[in-house]
Design an enzyme around this catalytic site. Structure first.
Site, PDB file in Angstrom:
ATOM      1  N   LYS A   1      25.214  20.554  38.198  1.00 21.23           N
ATOM      2  CA  LYS A   1      25.195  19.966  39.543  1.00 21.23           C
ATOM      3  C   LYS A   1      26.512  19.290  39.874  1.00 21.23           C
ATOM      4  O   LYS A   1      26.962  19.330  41.021  1.00 21.23           O
ATOM      5  CB  LYS A   1      24.050  18.961  39.674  1.00 21.23           C
ATOM      6  CG  LYS A   1      22.692  19.619  39.791  1.00 21.23           C
ATOM      7  CD  LYS A   1      21.671  18.651  40.349  1.00 21.23           C
ATOM      8  CE  LYS A   1      20.353  19.349  40.597  1.00 21.23           C
ATOM      9  NZ  LYS A   1      19.321  18.429  41.052  1.00 21.23           N
TER      10      LYS A   1
ATOM     11  N   LYS B   1      18.831  30.560  38.279  1.00 21.86           N
ATOM     12  CA  LYS B   1      17.446  30.210  38.619  1.00 21.86           C
ATOM     13  C   LYS B   1      17.259  30.130  40.135  1.00 21.86           C
ATOM     14  O   LYS B   1      18.193  29.795  40.869  1.00 21.86           O
ATOM     15  CB  LYS B   1      17.044  28.927  37.890  1.00 21.86           C
ATOM     16  CG  LYS B   1      17.028  27.698  38.700  1.00 21.86           C
ATOM     17  CD  LYS B   1      16.536  26.476  37.957  1.00 21.86           C
ATOM     18  CE  LYS B   1      17.031  25.309  38.805  1.00 21.86           C
ATOM     19  NZ  LYS B   1      16.638  24.002  38.473  1.00 21.86           N
TER      20      LYS B   1
ATOM     21  N   LYS C   1      15.748  25.556  45.495  1.00 25.27           N
ATOM     22  CA  LYS C   1      15.645  25.190  46.903  1.00 25.27           C
ATOM     23  C   LYS C   1      16.994  24.771  47.462  1.00 25.27           C
ATOM     24  O   LYS C   1      17.171  24.697  48.678  1.00 25.27           O
ATOM     25  CB  LYS C   1      14.567  24.120  47.170  1.00 25.27           C
ATOM     26  CG  LYS C   1      14.431  22.963  46.188  1.00 25.27           C
ATOM     27  CD  LYS C   1      13.334  21.968  46.624  1.00 25.27           C
ATOM     28  CE  LYS C   1      12.487  21.394  45.514  1.00 25.27           C
ATOM     29  NZ  LYS C   1      13.147  20.694  44.423  1.00 25.27           N
TER      30      LYS C   1
HETATM   31  P1  TYM Z   1      12.565  20.008  40.924  1.00 23.29           P
HETATM   32  O1  TYM Z   1      12.252  19.309  42.209  1.00 23.29           O
HETATM   33  O2  TYM Z   1      13.889  20.650  40.772  1.00 23.29           O
HETATM   34  O3  TYM Z   1      11.468  21.094  40.635  1.00 23.29           O
HETATM   35  C1  TYM Z   1      10.082  20.787  40.604  1.00 23.29           C
HETATM   36  C2  TYM Z   1       9.399  21.591  39.534  1.00 23.29           C
HETATM   37  O4  TYM Z   1       9.606  22.989  39.772  1.00 23.29           O
HETATM   38  C3  TYM Z   1      10.133  23.600  38.592  1.00 23.29           C
HETATM   39  N1  TYM Z   1      11.061  24.668  38.996  1.00 23.29           N
HETATM   40  C4  TYM Z   1      10.981  25.925  38.572  1.00 23.29           C
HETATM   41  N2  TYM Z   1      10.118  26.555  37.738  1.00 23.29           N
HETATM   42  C5  TYM Z   1      10.317  27.879  37.518  1.00 23.29           C
HETATM   43  N3  TYM Z   1      11.324  28.586  38.079  1.00 23.29           N
HETATM   44  C6  TYM Z   1      12.200  28.001  38.912  1.00 23.29           C
HETATM   45  N4  TYM Z   1      13.178  28.709  39.470  1.00 23.29           N
HETATM   46  C7  TYM Z   1      12.056  26.616  39.193  1.00 23.29           C
HETATM   47  N5  TYM Z   1      12.743  25.729  39.970  1.00 23.29           N
HETATM   48  C8  TYM Z   1      12.121  24.553  39.828  1.00 23.29           C
HETATM   49  C9  TYM Z   1      10.867  22.488  37.867  1.00 23.29           C
HETATM   50  O5  TYM Z   1      10.994  22.772  36.497  1.00 23.29           O
HETATM   51  C10 TYM Z   1       9.955  21.313  38.130  1.00 23.29           C
HETATM   52  O6  TYM Z   1       8.889  21.288  37.202  1.00 23.29           O
HETATM   53  N6  TYM Z   1      13.671  16.441  37.668  1.00 23.29           N
HETATM   54  C11 TYM Z   1      12.562  17.122  38.269  1.00 23.29           C
HETATM   55  C12 TYM Z   1      11.596  16.228  39.014  1.00 23.29           C
HETATM   56  C13 TYM Z   1      11.074  15.065  38.220  1.00 23.29           C
HETATM   57  C14 TYM Z   1      10.119  15.122  37.185  1.00 23.29           C
HETATM   58  C15 TYM Z   1       9.906  13.766  36.785  1.00 23.29           C
HETATM   59  C16 TYM Z   1       9.431  16.150  36.552  1.00 23.29           C
HETATM   60  C17 TYM Z   1      11.397  13.770  38.399  1.00 23.29           C
HETATM   61  N7  TYM Z   1      10.702  12.983  37.540  1.00 23.29           N
HETATM   62  C18 TYM Z   1       9.035  13.453  35.751  1.00 23.29           C
HETATM   63  C19 TYM Z   1       8.539  15.833  35.536  1.00 23.29           C
HETATM   64  C20 TYM Z   1       8.353  14.488  35.149  1.00 23.29           C
HETATM   65  C21 TYM Z   1      13.141  18.111  39.278  1.00 23.29           C
HETATM   66  O7  TYM Z   1      14.225  17.982  39.736  1.00 23.29           O
HETATM   67  O8  TYM Z   1      12.288  19.021  39.698  1.00 23.29           O
END
Ligand code: TYM
Length: 333
Positions: free
Chosen positions: A111, A194, A197
């Site tokens: 990032k 990957k 969004k």
């Molecule tokens: P974020 O918002 O990027 O994504 C949310 C969830 O979606 C999953 N994900 C994917 N899974 C499969 N293929 C993909 N291309 C893909 N893109 C996203 C992510 O793995 C995630 O599970 N840091 C985290 C949010 C967070 C969090 C937490 C998660 C904050 N605190 C505590 C678990 C526990 C994030 O940025 O997710």
């Protein structure tokens, strides 16, 4: 009953990757667990967000969680910024985590890119806040996509170091739940990146609110190779785009790669893509309809979130108060 925690950033419309890697599993895990699901707005601002856009996207994300089938009465759905315990515990964890650990985080490197000096300090300590999200509830199971694995390892390192430094067994071990054949959904334009969004190209992803024509067009244009589909999963090796589409199909059809290839092996991508687009359209249609219905009454969504925040704080506040006592803070209030 084991407690589940997971979060999603309101940084855009959720993608098919978010749905298959996380949200669908969140829904399924409601049976047999106490679940706490959070829209992580504090994490979102580690990169600049237009304030009005953040407000809108946060409410939309909450509506999507409900539309996917999260039950906010049996479980908890809330916004990270409305429960102070997250930021309070994150500060303590900033003082537990080591700079060397954070330097190894591949997501920060991706990032921040080449312009590291200009990344926010928040982006750097992002995983410490994530550890706080989970550990403020003593949650033990965390359903995420494959890209979050390293962050959860770091959260366990923080928990262990805290326990060791203060001579306690206070924070539990966290088990990542990385489930299903689509734990890592890739970009439709590049099978080695990957699906995200925040990708600048909208053609790279399926958004949960894309209309059927858009979905069909994006799948038809998805990058593939000229070979027909293999008959066995081994034939997908070194074919990242083919593997990605087969994985998406498998997840939505509740089967695995072998099951998909038994049905579609030997077909060219034209026919397979038509079947895949139809499956995606059918799967997402009810979610988009329900999201729109919920967003017509934002006050109802906000009331659900207010109730969730109160119930979340009732769990997290005593755990953070105890953490502060262990650290040696005097509570005069
Ligand atoms: P974020 O918002 O990027 O994504 C949310 C969830 O979606 C999953 N994900 C994917 N899974 C499969 N293929 C993909 N291309 C893909 N893109 C996203 C992510 O793995 C995630 O599970 N840091 C985290 C949010 C967070 C969090 C937490 C998660 C904050 N605190 C505590 C678990 C526990 C994030 O940025 O997710």
């Amino acid at each position: 009953m084991q407690r589940i925690f997971s979060g999603i950033q309101p940084t855009g419309v959720p993608t098919l990757g978010n749905y298959l890697g996380a949200l669908r599993n969140w829904v399924a895990l409601q049976d047999g667990h106490d679940c706490i699901y959070c829209v992580v707005d504090l994490h979102a601002i580690t990169e600049w967000q237009d304030p009005a856009g953040l407000t809108r996207q946060t409410r939309e994300m909450a509506a999507v969680l409900l539309a996917c089938g999260i039950d906010p009465h049996q479980h908890i759905v809330f916004l990270q910024s409305s429960v102070r315990a997250h930021a309070q515990l994150a500060w303590i964890f900033n003082c537990v985590a080591r700079i060397g650990w954070l330097n190894r985080m591949t997501q920060f490197k991706d990032k921040a890119g080449k312009n590291r000096e200009n990344a926010s300090a928040g982006l750097y300590v992002y995983p410490n806040l994530m550890a706080a999200d989970i550990l403020a509830y003593h949650a033990t199971r965390v359903p995420v996509g494959d890209d979050q694995r390293q962050h959860l390892e770091l959260a366990n390192d923080i928990a262990q170091k805290f326990n060791h430094d203060y001579g306690v067994e206070f924070f539990p071990n966290i088990e990542p739940l990385i489930l299903g054949p689509a734990a890592r959904v890739m970009s439709l334009r590049d099978g080695t990146k990957k699906m995200s969004k925040s990708d600048p190209s909208d053609q790279s992803r399926i958004n949960l609110n894309d209309d059927p024509d858009t979905i069909a067009l994006k799948i038809r244009r998805a990058k593939t190779d000229p070979e027909p589909l293999p008959f066995e999963p081994a034939g997908l090796e070194a074919r990242p785009e083919a593997r990605n589409l087969v994985g998406i199909y498998a997840a939505l059809a509740n089967t695995d790669q072998a099951g998909v290839l038994r049905e579609h092996g030997g077909k060219g991508f034209g026919a397979f893509k038509d079947a895949l687009a139809a499956l995606i359209i059918d799967s997402l249609r009810p979610i988009a309809a329900e999201t729109n219905r919920l967003l017509a009454d934002p006050a109802h969504v906000d009331a659900v979130l207010r109730d969730g925040a109160e119930r979340a704080a009732a769990i997290a506040d005593p755990i953070v108060a105890e953490t502060e006592r262990l650290v040696g803070f005097i509570r005069v209030g």
